[in-house]
Every structure is written in structure tokens, then in C-alpha cells.
Scaffold this active site. Structure first.
Site, short mmCIF file in Angstrom:
data_model
loop_
_atom_site.label_atom_id
_atom_site.label_comp_id
_atom_site.label_asym_id
_atom_site.label_seq_id
_atom_site.Cartn_x
_atom_site.Cartn_y
_atom_site.Cartn_z
CB SER A 65 -0.87 -0.03 1.26
OG SER A 65 -1.65 1.11 1.31
CB SER A 110 4.98 2.47 1.20
OG SER A 110 4.59 1.33 0.50
CE LYS A 111 4.63 -1.76 8.21
NZ LYS A 111 5.55 -1.04 9.11
N GLY A 112 3.76 -3.04 3.39
CA GLY A 112 3.38 -4.25 2.67
C GLY A 112 3.17 -5.41 3.62
#
Ligand code: NAD
Length: 480
Positions: A65, A110-112
Site C-alpha cells: 500500500s 508505504s507498507k506491505g
């Protein structure tokens, strides 16, 4: 935690972050529409991919994201856990935007995440899964040194980051900056000294800075310094372990309780953190850890009498149901989102001081930033100046010794001083110095708002105000 243990009326993690954001912007005067632009998550990519393992194709679901691209690359960890979903990565990506702004790290958020139980797969299988996930993200530029740079998070560490870097490099063989596509790598694969423990170290520096301000300590109904303070930690993973270790071994704090997956341990005299960690790694549990008392009901230990509660495992552990029973007057959030928006209100009303995640656990992204800069500059920090610094210091020491001898002054340097003073700063010392400075400066910007605007009421809202103000400024400068 979030589905089973949280009461039904509790907002989701992303809603919680949004509620906190909304509370903060009430105190700001943003141009029409900008509030919405900053709040929303720009994009979330969901990928499902198959990997042939154990004689069958297994399908995995992953996310990346991107919350805000006001600065690029965007930055944020990759988490391996069964609870990963779109709501979670979006909440975490938003927190990354605000965190980077607060500690002045020039990245968007961001992050995943990958929905997987990493303990259910062996190392070779995890490597294949990670390499495939990397391929899926990298081919859409969701891993890229200039656009999107992941890092470790829950369930991932140096090993996974090394696989990601290697997989990316194989896809981009002529990219001289390929190593900067991910941070948190092992030293031997382009990492930086001090990254593994950076988040725990940052928590230590954050608490040290808090205790440098007696008025703030008083607001938490505490007194004195860190020495002898009784701390309960949740999660003995990367963040919790390092924070607990440094605070007990270097600052004289007592880690009286540690809460893990299957229960908690307690010792009034203070748990020896290194021994507890070794026990956990050897047996998979804290049960029967020597010198401690085991409690089956781990969550109840979060409510125990202590000075500081340090949740460093997962989100939503302090919620509307248990917030009123939390007795620690000071909470420092090692994990992301451990206190829900509902709980935050209850804690604020009863005067609990919360040092918010966005600030407290920013040590990881700060040192990740240093690693990224190191990768782009292709040189270890301190390599050029260390010996020059030593030579300069030596000159001064020799001059002092000569003066003392020539004039018969009989001066002698205190034991150890010479060695310490003569040693030039290597990479680890520089990383620690940069991290310490970052944590001090960010705390001061947050506390200034906390003190100057009484209506703000708490450190979290103050942190949001500083962070949102900086993101807004960057949009304004761009003319957006
Ligand atoms: P980790 O996987 O290394 O450790 C998590 C620990 O929590 C493990 O020891 C696990 O057994 C324990 N745990 C899991 N479920 C639990 C439960 N229900 N009760 C008690 N303990 C439980 O993860 P980490 O990297 O230490 O991350 C922890 C938190 O810190 C996450 O919220 C993460 O987003 C945040 N964080 C991590 C970093 C980093 O650099 N690793 C940086 C910033 C924030």
C-alpha cells in the site's frame, strides 16, 4: 488480536488511524480539500501468486500500500502474518507517512504484507515465497530504490531483506543502486551497523529524552529518571527484546513483566532479558523461564501495576474493554497501533501519558534512511574521516602532555580518557549519534505543541499536528 479479542464496537485499525488524524486536523487550518488528500491512501495493490511447494501449488496473498507520495521513494516494512489484510497495510502505510514527516526522514509512507504464518514453512520454502513476492512487487515498481523501499516488520528480518535485495538485483542487473531497493539487510549484503536494534534503540532514546523533561515526567505522575522504573513489555521480538535489553542493561530500569503469545513472565527483581530471550528461542515459550513466575493469562499482565507499559507486539492490544484497567501511568508504543482510538480517549481522560508509535518506534525508519543513503553513496559512514579525526585528537592530547611536561604542571589525563577521546567515530557511533539526535529533535517538536497548545491535550495529537503540518507544507510547496 484484532478480530477475536477486540470488542465488536471497536473501529478497525485504519479507522482508528483516521479518527486520530481527524482529531488532530480539528486544531489546524488546512486549505479546503487538503485534509482529505493527505488522509486517504493513494493506492493499494493486492497480488495473489502461486508457488509450487511440497508437491502442490500454494496460493499466497500479498499487499503493498502506498499512502502518500509527497516525497519519494515511499518507505515502509513488509510484514509476514496471518492477520495481514488491506485495512491493516493501509493503516500502517498512513502511519509511515506521518512517522517519516515527524522525524524528518524524506520519504512518503508505504507498507506491505504477506498473509502467511512464517513458522509454518521452512527456510528454503520461505526463500522461494519471498523471491516470488519480490518479483510480483518489483515488476510494478513497488520495490525500487527511487520509488518504493521496503524494510523488515513483524515476521521478517535481515534474512528476508537479503533475499529481496538479491531478487531485485537479478531483475535489474545494470542498476548500480540496486542495493538501495530495500533496507534492513545484513551487513554482508549492504546493510548498516545498528539497523537490527534500531527500533529498540530508538525507544530507549525516546524514553531518555522524555525523562530529561521533569514537567513531562510529572504529567505522567512519575518522578526522577529511568533508573529503577518498573516496565512491562509485550512481545520479545526485534523491537521488544532490544528495547528491554538496553533499558535494563544500560539505564537501570527493571523489566518486571514480559508478555508473549502463550502467557507472561513476572519478576519483581527484574527479568534478565537476555536469558529470557535465549529461553524463548530455545523452547518456543517463556513458560518455566528460570527466576520468573509464569502467568497463563498474558493479557492480564498488561494491566499490572508498573511505571511504564511498552507494547511491542501487535496492534489493538489496548482497547475500549481494557483501557480503563491499565494501571501504568506512562505507555510507550513500540508496536504500531497498539492503542485503539477508543482506548486512546479513555487513557487521555484518566491522565495516562502515551508516547505515540509514530514517534516512539521511528528508530527503524531513521536508520533505514541512513542505510539507503549509504547504499546510494556506496561508502561506509566514517570511512573517509575516522583516522583524520583520530590524528587531530592525538595532536591536541600530545600538546597538552607537552605543556604539562614543559611547565612542570604534573597534569595526567583520567584513566580511559585518552583511549576514548582518541577513537574516531566509526559507522556504529555515527548511526547512534544520528538516531539520538533525531529522537531528541522530534520529541522536542512534539512536546512544544503539547505544552504550547493546551487544547491539544496529548502527545499523539501533538505528533499528528507536527507531521500533518509538514506534509501539508510539502504539498503547498509543490503547488498541489
Ligand atoms: P517480531 O516478529 O520480531 O516480534 C513480534 C513479537 O511479538 C514476537 O516475539 C511474537 O512472539 C510476539 N507476539 C505475537 N503475538 C503476540 C501476542 N498476541 N501477545 C504477545 N506477544 C505476541 O516483530 P517486530 O519487528 O518486533 O515488530 C513488532 C511491532 O513493532 C509491530 O507492530 C511492528 O509494526 C512494529 N515495528 C517494528 C519495526 C522494526 O524495525 N522491526 C519498526 C517499527 C515498528
Amino acid at each position: 488480536m484484532k478480530d477475536a479479542a477486540m470488542p465488536p464496537q471497536e473501529p478497525s485499525f485504519r479507522e482508528s488511524v483516521d479518527l486520530m488524524f481527524t482529531r488532530a486536523v480539528r486544531f489546524m487550518d488546512l486549505p479546503p480539500g487538503l485534509e482529505e488528500k493527505i488522509r486517504v491512501c493513494n493506492a493499494t495493490y493486492t497480488v495473489r501468486f502461486g508457488v509450487r511447494l511440497r508437491g502442490a501449488i500454494h496460493t499466497f496473498t500479498g499487499y503493498r500500500s502506498v499512502h502518500s507520495e509527497h516525497l519519494e521513494p515511499v518507505k515502509g516494512g513488509i510484514r509476514y502474518a496471518m492477520a495481514v489484510d488491506q485495512d491493516e497495510v493501509e493503516a500502517l502505510a498512513a502511519l509511515m507517512t506521518y512517522k517519516c514527516a515527524l522525524v524528518e526522514v524524506p520519504f512518503g509512507g508505504s507498507k506491505g504484507g504477506l498473509r502467511i504464518d512464517p513458522r509454518a514453512w521452512d527456510e528454503h520454502e520461505l526463500e522461494r515465497i519471498t523471491r516470488r513476492f519480490t518479483y510480483e512487487l518489483a515488476k510494478r515498481d513497488l520495490i525500487h530504490p527511487a520509488q518504493n523501499v521496503p524494510a523488515p516488520d513483524m515476521g521478517t528480518g535481515e534474512r528476508e531483506m537479503a533475499w529481496i535485495a538479491d531478487a531485485y538485483r537479478r531483475m535489474n542487473t545494470t542498476d548500480i543502486n540496486a542495493n538501495a531497493c530495500v533496507t534492513g539487510k545484513p551487513l554482508s549484503a549492504g546493510g548498516i551497523h545498528g539497523r537490527v536494534e534500531a527500533t529498540g534503540r530508538g525507544l530507549q532514546y525516546a524514553l531518555r529524552e522524555f525523562f530529561r523533561h521533569p514537567e513531562d515526567v510529572e504529567r505522567a505522575r512519575l518522578a526522577g529518571g529511568l533508573e529503577g522504573k518498573r516496565i512491562v513489555v509485550q512481545g520479545l521480538g526485534n523491537v521488544g527484546y532490544h528495547a528491554a535489553k538496553f533499558l535494563s542493561e544500560e539505564d537501570g530500569a527493571l523489566i518486571v513483566g514480559i508478555v508473549e503469545r502463550d502467557g507472561a513472565i513476572w519478576s519483581d527483581e527484574g527479568i534478565r532479558v537476555e536469558e529470557a530471550k535465549q529461553w524463548l528461542m530455545r523452547t518456543g515459550s517463556l513458560r518455566d523461564c528460570p527466576g520468573t513466575k509464569f502467568h497463563e493469562e498474558g493479557a492480564a499482565v498488561l494491566e499490572a501495576e508498573c511505571d511504564i507499559l511498552l507494547p511491542a507486539a501487535l496492534e489493538g492490544v489496548v482497547h475500549r474493554d481494557n483501557a480503563a484497567r491499565i494501571r501504568a501511568p506512562l505507555i510507550i508504543e513500540g508496536a504500531n497501533g497498539p492503542v485503539t482510538a477508543g482506548a486512546d480517549e479513555i487513557l487521555r481522560d484518566k491522565g495516562t501519558v502515551v508516547i505515540p508509535d509514530m514517534y516512539a518506534n521511528a528508530g527503524g525508519v531513521t536508520v533505514s534512511y541512513f542505510e539507503w543513503v549509504k547504499n546510494l553513496s556506496h561508502i561506509r559512514f566514517g570511512r573517509m574521516q575516522r583516522r583524520a579525526e583520530e590524528a587531530e585528537h592525538l595532536l591536541l592530547v600530545r600538546e597538552l602532555e607537552r605543556l604539562s611536561e614543559d611547565r612542570g604542571l604534573g597534569w595526567t589525563l583520567s584513566p580511559g580518557f585518552k583511549d576514548q577521546y582518541l577513537r574516531g567515530a566509526g559507522e556504529l557511533e555515527l548511526v547512534r549519534s544520528g538516531l539520538d539526535d533525531t529522537m531528541r529533535t522530534a520529541y522536542q517538536s512534539m512536546r512544544e505543541v503539547w505544552h504550547d497548545k493546551p487544547e491539544v491535550g496529548d502527545l499523539r495529537t501533538a505528533a499528528y499536528l507536527v507531521a500533518i503540518g509538514r506534509v501539508a507544507e510539502s504539498y503547498r510547496a509543490k503547488g498541489l
